[in-house]
Design a protein around this motif. Sequence first.
Motif, PDB file in Angstrom:
ATOM      1  N   ALA A   1       1.137  -1.331   0.072  1.00 21.49           N
ATOM      2  CA  ALA A   1      -0.473   0.100   0.083  1.00 21.49           C
ATOM      3  C   ALA A   1       1.047   1.090   0.013  1.00 21.49           C
ATOM      4  O   ALA A   1       1.828   1.060   0.113  1.00 21.49           O
ATOM      5  CB  ALA A   1      -0.865  -0.161   1.303  1.00 21.49           C
ATOM      6  N   TYR A   2       0.508   2.744  -0.366  1.00 22.73           N
ATOM      7  CA  TYR A   2       0.891   3.763  -0.216  1.00 22.73           C
ATOM      8  C   TYR A   2      -0.021   4.690   0.112  1.00 22.73           C
ATOM      9  O   TYR A   2      -0.922   4.186   0.146  1.00 22.73           O
ATOM     10  CB  TYR A   2       2.051   3.989  -1.100  1.00 22.73           C
ATOM     11  CG  TYR A   2       0.843   4.380  -2.619  1.00 22.73           C
ATOM     12  CD1 TYR A   2      -0.045   2.922  -3.651  1.00 22.73           C
ATOM     13  CD2 TYR A   2       0.267   5.257  -2.863  1.00 22.73           C
ATOM     14  CE1 TYR A   2      -0.944   3.737  -4.192  1.00 22.73           C
ATOM     15  CE2 TYR A   2      -0.667   6.536  -3.854  1.00 22.73           C
ATOM     16  CZ  TYR A   2      -1.436   4.827  -5.133  1.00 22.73           C
ATOM     17  OH  TYR A   2      -1.831   4.646  -6.162  1.00 22.73           O
ATOM     18  N   SER A   3       0.500   6.115   0.763  1.00 19.74           N
ATOM     19  CA  SER A   3       0.216   6.760   1.496  1.00 19.74           C
ATOM     20  C   SER A   3       0.674   8.145   1.642  1.00 19.74           C
ATOM     21  O   SER A   3       2.276   8.173   0.970  1.00 19.74           O
ATOM     22  CB  SER A   3      -0.655   6.319   3.153  1.00 19.74           C
ATOM     23  OG  SER A   3      -1.198   7.341   3.294  1.00 19.74           O
ATOM     24  N   PRO A   4       0.328   9.390   0.810  1.00 20.30           N
ATOM     25  CA  PRO A   4      -1.046   9.818   0.956  1.00 20.30           C
ATOM     26  C   PRO A   4      -1.113   8.381  -0.484  1.00 20.30           C
ATOM     27  O   PRO A   4      -0.333   8.663  -1.465  1.00 20.30           O
ATOM     28  CB  PRO A   4      -1.517  10.860   0.845  1.00 20.30           C
ATOM     29  CG  PRO A   4      -0.115  11.752   1.185  1.00 20.30           C
ATOM     30  CD  PRO A   4       0.675   9.920   1.468  1.00 20.30           C
ATOM     31  N   VAL A   5      -2.536   9.332  -1.399  1.00 18.72           N
ATOM     32  CA  VAL A   5      -2.416   8.785  -2.980  1.00 18.72           C
ATOM     33  C   VAL A   5      -3.088  10.283  -3.908  1.00 18.72           C
ATOM     34  O   VAL A   5      -3.772  10.942  -3.254  1.00 18.72           O
ATOM     35  CB  VAL A   5      -4.196   7.954  -2.592  1.00 18.72           C
ATOM     36  CG1 VAL A   5      -4.909   7.724  -3.937  1.00 18.72           C
ATOM     37  CG2 VAL A   5      -4.452   6.879  -1.901  1.00 18.72           C
TER      38      VAL A   5
ATOM     39  N   ARG B   1     -11.881  -1.472  11.887  1.00 15.22           N
ATOM     40  CA  ARG B   1     -10.840  -1.939  12.427  1.00 15.22           C
ATOM     41  C   ARG B   1      -9.749  -1.187  11.455  1.00 15.22           C
ATOM     42  O   ARG B   1     -10.063  -0.737  10.391  1.00 15.22           O
ATOM     43  CB  ARG B   1     -10.500  -3.174  12.639  1.00 15.22           C
ATOM     44  CG  ARG B   1     -10.306  -3.922  11.506  1.00 15.22           C
ATOM     45  CD  ARG B   1     -10.319  -5.290  10.749  1.00 15.22           C
ATOM     46  NE  ARG B   1     -10.764  -5.637   9.799  1.00 15.22           N
ATOM     47  CZ  ARG B   1     -10.493  -5.951   8.567  1.00 15.22           C
ATOM     48  NH1 ARG B   1      -9.012  -4.668   8.181  1.00 15.22           N
ATOM     49  NH2 ARG B   1     -10.478  -5.720   7.343  1.00 15.22           N
ATOM     50  N   PHE B   2      -8.600  -1.216  11.679  1.00 15.94           N
ATOM     51  CA  PHE B   2      -7.429  -0.854  10.838  1.00 15.94           C
ATOM     52  C   PHE B   2      -6.959  -0.876   9.805  1.00 15.94           C
ATOM     53  O   PHE B   2      -6.975  -2.765  10.006  1.00 15.94           O
ATOM     54  CB  PHE B   2      -5.599  -0.468  10.907  1.00 15.94           C
ATOM     55  CG  PHE B   2      -5.807   0.496  12.858  1.00 15.94           C
ATOM     56  CD1 PHE B   2      -5.733   2.095  12.052  1.00 15.94           C
ATOM     57  CD2 PHE B   2      -5.746   0.410  13.364  1.00 15.94           C
ATOM     58  CE1 PHE B   2      -5.365   3.326  12.893  1.00 15.94           C
ATOM     59  CE2 PHE B   2      -6.008   1.785  15.079  1.00 15.94           C
ATOM     60  CZ  PHE B   2      -5.694   2.870  14.413  1.00 15.94           C
ATOM     61  N   GLY B   3      -7.211  -0.710   8.412  1.00 13.43           N
ATOM     62  CA  GLY B   3      -7.141  -1.911   7.205  1.00 13.43           C
ATOM     63  C   GLY B   3      -5.512  -2.865   7.675  1.00 13.43           C
ATOM     64  O   GLY B   3      -4.421  -2.137   7.918  1.00 13.43           O
ATOM     65  N   ASP B   4      -5.169  -3.866   6.645  1.00  7.70           N
ATOM     66  CA  ASP B   4      -3.689  -4.309   6.681  1.00  7.70           C
ATOM     67  C   ASP B   4      -3.612  -4.816   5.130  1.00  7.70           C
ATOM     68  O   ASP B   4      -4.217  -5.818   4.681  1.00  7.70           O
ATOM     69  CB  ASP B   4      -3.861  -5.856   7.404  1.00  7.70           C
ATOM     70  CG  ASP B   4      -2.428  -6.271   7.544  1.00  7.70           C
ATOM     71  OD1 ASP B   4      -1.571  -5.998   6.861  1.00  7.70           O
ATOM     72  OD2 ASP B   4      -2.481  -7.091   8.352  1.00  7.70           O
ATOM     73  N   PRO B   5      -2.515  -4.326   4.528  1.00 11.02           N
ATOM     74  CA  PRO B   5      -1.772  -3.245   5.170  1.00 11.02           C
ATOM     75  C   PRO B   5      -1.838  -2.010   5.521  1.00 11.02           C
ATOM     76  O   PRO B   5      -0.719  -1.308   5.473  1.00 11.02           O
ATOM     77  CB  PRO B   5      -0.786  -3.405   3.874  1.00 11.02           C
ATOM     78  CG  PRO B   5      -1.569  -3.335   2.747  1.00 11.02           C
ATOM     79  CD  PRO B   5      -2.499  -4.493   3.035  1.00 11.02           C
TER      80      PRO B   5
ATOM     81  N   ALA C   1       5.610   4.411   1.178  1.00  8.91           N
ATOM     82  CA  ALA C   1       4.696   3.222   0.371  1.00  8.91           C
ATOM     83  C   ALA C   1       5.555   1.467   1.597  1.00  8.91           C
ATOM     84  O   ALA C   1       6.656   1.218   2.468  1.00  8.91           O
ATOM     85  CB  ALA C   1       5.791   2.930  -0.653  1.00  8.91           C
ATOM     86  N   CYS C   2       5.008   0.880   1.174  1.00  8.66           N
ATOM     87  CA  CYS C   2       4.600  -0.835   1.725  1.00  8.66           C
ATOM     88  C   CYS C   2       4.762  -1.826   1.389  1.00  8.66           C
ATOM     89  O   CYS C   2       4.097  -1.673   0.091  1.00  8.66           O
ATOM     90  CB  CYS C   2       3.211  -0.667   3.725  1.00  8.66           C
ATOM     91  SG  CYS C   2       3.181  -2.123   3.462  1.00  8.66           S
ATOM     92  N   VAL C   3       5.708  -2.499   0.987  1.00  3.52           N
ATOM     93  CA  VAL C   3       5.557  -3.594   0.152  1.00  3.52           C
ATOM     94  C   VAL C   3       5.594  -4.815   1.482  1.00  3.52           C
ATOM     95  O   VAL C   3       6.718  -5.338   2.089  1.00  3.52           O
ATOM     96  CB  VAL C   3       6.971  -3.699  -0.647  1.00  3.52           C
ATOM     97  CG1 VAL C   3       7.411  -4.927  -2.334  1.00  3.52           C
ATOM     98  CG2 VAL C   3       7.128  -1.856  -1.789  1.00  3.52           C
TER      99      VAL C   3
END
Length: 448
Positions: free
Chosen positions: A243-247, A300-304, A342-344
């Motif tokens: 996932a990445y943030s912000p978009v 809940r919080f999203g994963d990832p 960015a999360c890989v």
Amino acid sequence: MATGAKVGRGFGMKVMVVGSGGREHALVWKLLEDESVSEVVCCPGNAGIAESARCVPIQVNDTEELVRLVQKDKIDLVVFGPEEPLVRGAADRLRSRDVVVFGPSSLAAALEGSKVLAKIFMKRYGIPTADAQTFDSFDAAATHVCERTDGPVVVKADGLTRGKGVVVCADSEGAVRALREMMVERKFGEAGAWVLVEERLQGEEISVMAICDGRRYLLLPCSQDHKRAQDGDIGPNTGGMGAYSPVPLVDEGLMNAIESHIIMPAIGGMARDGTPYTGVLYAGLMLTESGPKVLEFNCRFGDPEAQAVLPSLELALGETLMSAASGNLSRTGQVPAVLHSACVVACSGGYPGQYETGKRIEGLEKLRGAEGISVFHAGTKKEDGGLVTDGGRVLAVVGTESSLSGAIARAYEGLGRIEFEGMFYRRDIGARGLRAAGAGQNLSPASD
Ligand code: AMP
Ligand code: GLY
């Protein structure tokens, strides 16, 4: 090894995080950044979490044992990671024993626990979502999908299915097959007693999460998950490959629209219905030509998404979650990202199908203290003094930087130093974001 106890800290708050994945590792890490948190205990946790917090082998649904530990260790706040205990009423049971909990009651968690109830709620409060019909009879549902002439549909089981109960159907035969599996064969048990048959929406998917105290909320920066296993968004669905943030696609105007048309009415509606929402409200959205529409709510919080969003924030998480759990957030509004992230996710070969575990993980020590790189463990365990793989999704490597391209580069730089047999990961996390930024769209908060 650290024990999770910190000395000389402000309020000395003790927090328990319930869960064992990458999301919970990110929560523990962010909580320990907060000066008001003196100790984090995680139940049951994992090998990575155990490096910074005390892990106690209590399973997430074992409310009695959780309460016992809270009382014995004088825990000030309990934060739930996964949805299942919340939907089953864990937060209610803990609150009835005077425990301060960050997580919704079972009635509020029904926004995730029942897709039918969530749809009725959205329709009642005018929250934009796909049109849908509800069925508890296979024959009626099958007749309906065969008679429809307005294009492909999505079939959704009502209850919890660990992310497997949504089928985007190419044609009516596929829809009937999905309905039969859910309603007749009961592939998901009682979760398929009711189904939604929903219009299929088109557009980019994004996620938003709001920390809520029952009346007020803090809307966190949006993020984009990558659910398919392979580059270019092909291959089977997974629990999330990154996932990445912000978009960049989501400019200020769009974020404001999401806040006022979706988050505000949802929190207000829940309060009005007598089921005030305390915890994280996650909205999975489709950005359609006629505006953002809700695909799903999670409780809940999203994963990832948590692994991507939390490192991008300047937020005292312990204090914030304690205020929310006590019905006491000091304001309502948006929390800006101070960094791009960015999360890989590094996975075991074969995931999401069959995969092997027990593969030795090498190279993590090279990332200790690396600037702008965090590693969150999902499926790892200790063996013979080293770390081995213990799940399909093994690790999330998160890069943070003042630009999205920099954040992506850092995440991949981190991954390049890690190795285990069969390891694979998507090479295009954030590529959609870069394309949108390149097309001249607003890139908040900093420019690339
Ligand atoms: P959900 O669990 O409801 O988010 O659904 C899982 C995935 O199915 C979503 O991330 C979307 O990719 C897809 N999906 C769900 N609902 C729709 C819809 N109405 N139209 C198109 N795709 C959908
Ligand atoms: N990343 C999707 C979810 O957490 O449900």
